[in-house]
Design a protein around this motif. Sequence first.
Motif, PDB file in Angstrom:
ATOM      1  N   PRO A  68      38.200  23.137  42.865  1.00  0.00           N
ATOM      2  CA  PRO A  68      37.671  24.479  42.675  1.00  0.00           C
ATOM      3  C   PRO A  68      36.397  24.494  41.848  1.00  0.00           C
ATOM      4  O   PRO A  68      35.454  25.220  42.153  1.00  0.00           O
ATOM      5  N   SER A  69      36.343  23.699  40.773  1.00  0.00           N
ATOM      6  CA  SER A  69      35.156  23.712  39.932  1.00  0.00           C
ATOM      7  C   SER A  69      33.954  23.122  40.658  1.00  0.00           C
ATOM      8  O   SER A  69      32.820  23.506  40.412  1.00  0.00           O
ATOM      9  N   LEU A  70      34.209  22.152  41.580  1.00  0.00           N
ATOM     10  CA  LEU A  70      33.105  21.584  42.338  1.00  0.00           C
ATOM     11  C   LEU A  70      32.506  22.622  43.278  1.00  0.00           C
ATOM     12  O   LEU A  70      31.318  22.606  43.562  1.00  0.00           O
ATOM     13  N   ARG A  71      33.340  23.527  43.777  1.00  0.00           N
ATOM     14  CA  ARG A  71      32.872  24.541  44.710  1.00  0.00           C
ATOM     15  C   ARG A  71      32.401  25.808  43.998  1.00  0.00           C
ATOM     16  O   ARG A  71      31.854  26.697  44.623  1.00  0.00           O
ATOM     17  N   ALA A  72      32.664  25.910  42.714  1.00  0.00           N
ATOM     18  CA  ALA A  72      32.339  27.135  41.988  1.00  0.00           C
ATOM     19  C   ALA A  72      30.830  27.358  41.939  1.00  0.00           C
ATOM     20  O   ALA A  72      30.056  26.427  41.774  1.00  0.00           O
ATOM     21  N   GLU A  73      30.446  28.606  42.097  1.00  0.00           N
ATOM     22  CA  GLU A  73      29.042  28.988  42.053  1.00  0.00           C
ATOM     23  C   GLU A  73      28.858  30.119  41.043  1.00  0.00           C
ATOM     24  O   GLU A  73      29.822  30.660  40.506  1.00  0.00           O
ATOM     25  N   THR A  74      27.616  30.475  40.808  1.00  0.00           N
ATOM     26  CA  THR A  74      27.282  31.568  39.902  1.00  0.00           C
ATOM     27  C   THR A  74      26.519  32.640  40.666  1.00  0.00           C
ATOM     28  O   THR A  74      25.660  32.326  41.490  1.00  0.00           O
ATOM     29  N   VAL A  75      26.845  33.902  40.396  1.00  0.00           N
ATOM     30  CA  VAL A  75      26.155  35.021  41.029  1.00  0.00           C
ATOM     31  C   VAL A  75      25.532  35.886  39.938  1.00  0.00           C
ATOM     32  O   VAL A  75      26.154  36.175  38.918  1.00  0.00           O
ATOM     33  N   LEU A  76      24.289  36.274  40.151  1.00  0.00           N
ATOM     34  CA  LEU A  76      23.564  37.123  39.201  1.00  0.00           C
ATOM     35  C   LEU A  76      23.669  38.575  39.671  1.00  0.00           C
ATOM     36  O   LEU A  76      23.271  38.898  40.793  1.00  0.00           O
ATOM     37  N   VAL A  77      24.197  39.428  38.795  1.00  0.00           N
ATOM     38  CA  VAL A  77      24.545  40.793  39.184  1.00  0.00           C
ATOM     39  C   VAL A  77      23.817  41.815  38.312  1.00  0.00           C
ATOM     40  O   VAL A  77      23.877  41.746  37.081  1.00  0.00           O
ATOM     41  N   ALA A  78      23.147  42.759  38.945  1.00  0.00           N
ATOM     42  CA  ALA A  78      22.552  43.895  38.241  1.00  0.00           C
ATOM     43  C   ALA A  78      23.568  45.032  38.255  1.00  0.00           C
ATOM     44  O   ALA A  78      24.060  45.414  39.320  1.00  0.00           O
ATOM     45  N   VAL A  79      23.884  45.556  37.075  1.00  0.00           N
ATOM     46  CA  VAL A  79      24.969  46.533  36.952  1.00  0.00           C
ATOM     47  C   VAL A  79      24.494  47.763  36.181  1.00  0.00           C
ATOM     48  O   VAL A  79      23.865  47.640  35.124  1.00  0.00           O
ATOM     49  N   ALA A  80      24.820  48.939  36.687  1.00  0.00           N
ATOM     50  CA  ALA A  80      24.510  50.178  35.982  1.00  0.00           C
ATOM     51  C   ALA A  80      25.220  50.204  34.630  1.00  0.00           C
ATOM     52  O   ALA A  80      26.375  49.779  34.508  1.00  0.00           O
ATOM     53  N   SER A  81      24.540  50.710  33.609  1.00  0.00           N
ATOM     54  CA  SER A  81      25.052  50.665  32.237  1.00  0.00           C
ATOM     55  C   SER A  81      26.403  51.345  32.069  1.00  0.00           C
ATOM     56  O   SER A  81      27.215  50.931  31.235  1.00  0.00           O
ATOM     57  N   ASP A  82      26.652  52.397  32.837  1.00  0.00           N
ATOM     58  CA  ASP A  82      27.918  53.117  32.679  1.00  0.00           C
ATOM     59  C   ASP A  82      29.114  52.254  33.045  1.00  0.00           C
ATOM     60  O   ASP A  82      30.238  52.531  32.643  1.00  0.00           O
ATOM     61  N   PHE A  83      28.860  51.181  33.805  1.00  0.00           N
ATOM     62  CA  PHE A  83      29.939  50.333  34.307  1.00  0.00           C
ATOM     63  C   PHE A  83      30.132  49.085  33.446  1.00  0.00           C
ATOM     64  O   PHE A  83      30.788  48.137  33.860  1.00  0.00           O
ATOM     65  N   THR A  84      29.590  49.089  32.241  1.00  0.00           N
ATOM     66  CA  THR A  84      29.635  47.907  31.377  1.00  0.00           C
ATOM     67  C   THR A  84      31.061  47.462  31.066  1.00  0.00           C
ATOM     68  O   THR A  84      31.404  46.276  31.231  1.00  0.00           O
ATOM     69  N   ARG A  85      31.888  48.374  30.609  1.00  0.00           N
ATOM     70  CA  ARG A  85      33.241  47.985  30.196  1.00  0.00           C
ATOM     71  C   ARG A  85      34.093  47.492  31.369  1.00  0.00           C
ATOM     72  O   ARG A  85      34.665  46.391  31.295  1.00  0.00           O
ATOM     73  N   PRO A  86      34.203  48.249  32.461  1.00  0.00           N
ATOM     74  CA  PRO A  86      35.020  47.733  33.565  1.00  0.00           C
ATOM     75  C   PRO A  86      34.453  46.473  34.200  1.00  0.00           C
ATOM     76  O   PRO A  86      35.206  45.561  34.549  1.00  0.00           O
ATOM     77  N   MET A  87      33.118  46.383  34.319  1.00  0.00           N
ATOM     78  CA  MET A  87      32.552  45.209  34.986  1.00  0.00           C
ATOM     79  C   MET A  87      32.720  43.957  34.148  1.00  0.00           C
ATOM     80  O   MET A  87      32.885  42.857  34.700  1.00  0.00           O
ATOM     81  N   THR A  88      32.700  44.098  32.844  1.00  0.00           N
ATOM     82  CA  THR A  88      32.941  42.946  31.974  1.00  0.00           C
ATOM     83  C   THR A  88      34.348  42.399  32.202  1.00  0.00           C
ATOM     84  O   THR A  88      34.554  41.179  32.296  1.00  0.00           O
ATOM     85  N   GLU A  89      35.313  43.298  32.319  1.00  0.00           N
ATOM     86  CA  GLU A  89      36.689  42.871  32.582  1.00  0.00           C
ATOM     87  C   GLU A  89      36.838  42.334  34.003  1.00  0.00           C
ATOM     88  O   GLU A  89      37.526  41.331  34.234  1.00  0.00           O
ATOM     89  N   ILE A  90      36.189  42.980  34.950  1.00  0.00           N
ATOM     90  CA  ILE A  90      36.251  42.519  36.341  1.00  0.00           C
ATOM     91  C   ILE A  90      35.677  41.113  36.467  1.00  0.00           C
ATOM     92  O   ILE A  90      36.245  40.250  37.144  1.00  0.00           O
ATOM     93  N   ALA A  91      34.546  40.861  35.807  1.00  0.00           N
ATOM     94  CA  ALA A  91      33.907  39.547  35.893  1.00  0.00           C
ATOM     95  C   ALA A  91      34.804  38.456  35.320  1.00  0.00           C
ATOM     96  O   ALA A  91      34.887  37.349  35.877  1.00  0.00           O
ATOM     97  N   ALA A  92      35.478  38.757  34.218  1.00  0.00           N
ATOM     98  CA  ALA A  92      36.378  37.771  33.608  1.00  0.00           C
ATOM     99  C   ALA A  92      37.560  37.477  34.528  1.00  0.00           C
ATOM    100  O   ALA A  92      37.965  36.315  34.694  1.00  0.00           O
ATOM    101  N   THR A  93      38.105  38.515  35.140  1.00  0.00           N
ATOM    102  CA  THR A  93      39.230  38.343  36.060  1.00  0.00           C
ATOM    103  C   THR A  93      38.788  37.605  37.319  1.00  0.00           C
ATOM    104  O   THR A  93      39.498  36.729  37.829  1.00  0.00           O
ATOM    105  N   PHE A  94      37.617  37.950  37.814  1.00  0.00           N
ATOM    106  CA  PHE A  94      37.031  37.298  38.989  1.00  0.00           C
ATOM    107  C   PHE A  94      36.885  35.793  38.760  1.00  0.00           C
ATOM    108  O   PHE A  94      37.213  34.981  39.627  1.00  0.00           O
ATOM    109  N   GLU A  95      36.431  35.421  37.581  1.00  0.00           N
ATOM    110  CA  GLU A  95      36.247  34.001  37.283  1.00  0.00           C
ATOM    111  C   GLU A  95      37.585  33.263  37.217  1.00  0.00           C
ATOM    112  O   GLU A  95      37.711  32.132  37.706  1.00  0.00           O
TER     113      GLU A  95
END
Length: 256
Positions: A20-47
């Motif tokens: 899995p780590s060999l296949r893992a990639e990184t994505v750069l995401v532009a996010v609206a400021s209002d979505f900071t709290r949920p997107m931070t949690e979503i990104a951690a769960t996604f990883e």
Amino acid sequence: MLASRFLHPILAVGLLLITPSLRAETVLVAVASDFTRPMTEIAATFEKITHHTAKLAFGSSGKAFAQIKSGAPFEVYLSASEKYPLELEKSGFAIADSHFIYAIGKLVLWSAIPGYVDNEGKILTTGGFKHIALADSSHAPYGVVAEEVMKNLGVLDKLRPLFVMGENIAQTFQFVNTGNADLGFVGLAQVIDINNGKLGSGSGWIIPDNLHGPFRQMAVLLKTGAKNPAALALVDFLKSPTARSIIEKYGFGLPE
């Protein structure tokens, strides 16, 4: 010779664990400021689930839109409105028909002072405050909605001289939270206590939906991310029950 054709059992298990780590990639995401709290949690769960990493850049939707058109290397874009993602598709910066609604925004008239804002927003007509904060409507969708609410209440022109403009909804919240503005229009996700669904501090009025038009927040896959497995995986993950549960927890409405 036969043994050389096969992996040693211990080595085989080791390769499975690191695949899995060999296949893992990184994505750069532009996010609206209002979505900071949920997107931070979503990104951690996604990883944790996919092993991919989402690098998040928060700011106003309009500024991110301008940066993308100027060549910024974002691969997925989460806007606080429908306008910008659709324009990016139209102008060829995003994959055609990749847009989708990920959340329904919720606006709150909020003050850091307990009891200052009544639960019907009557303070907007009675006045008595020196400054009211809102995001800059020239590039921040929350500012557009805030002005629409005040216009529908018949107080926009009266209150305009009292405006303190935030670069984005995050700065708008800071103006109110630090007392530089007596009250202001912020996102519900910024002030909600996710443990009970109520305001975490201060006082506020959750703006009824009938005082403004549809507040649909849209995401889109940019052409720069079309061949990135992490970008494709994130787009899918944002539509998953896991992500939707996180989004709802922070006070957003969900698309059907």
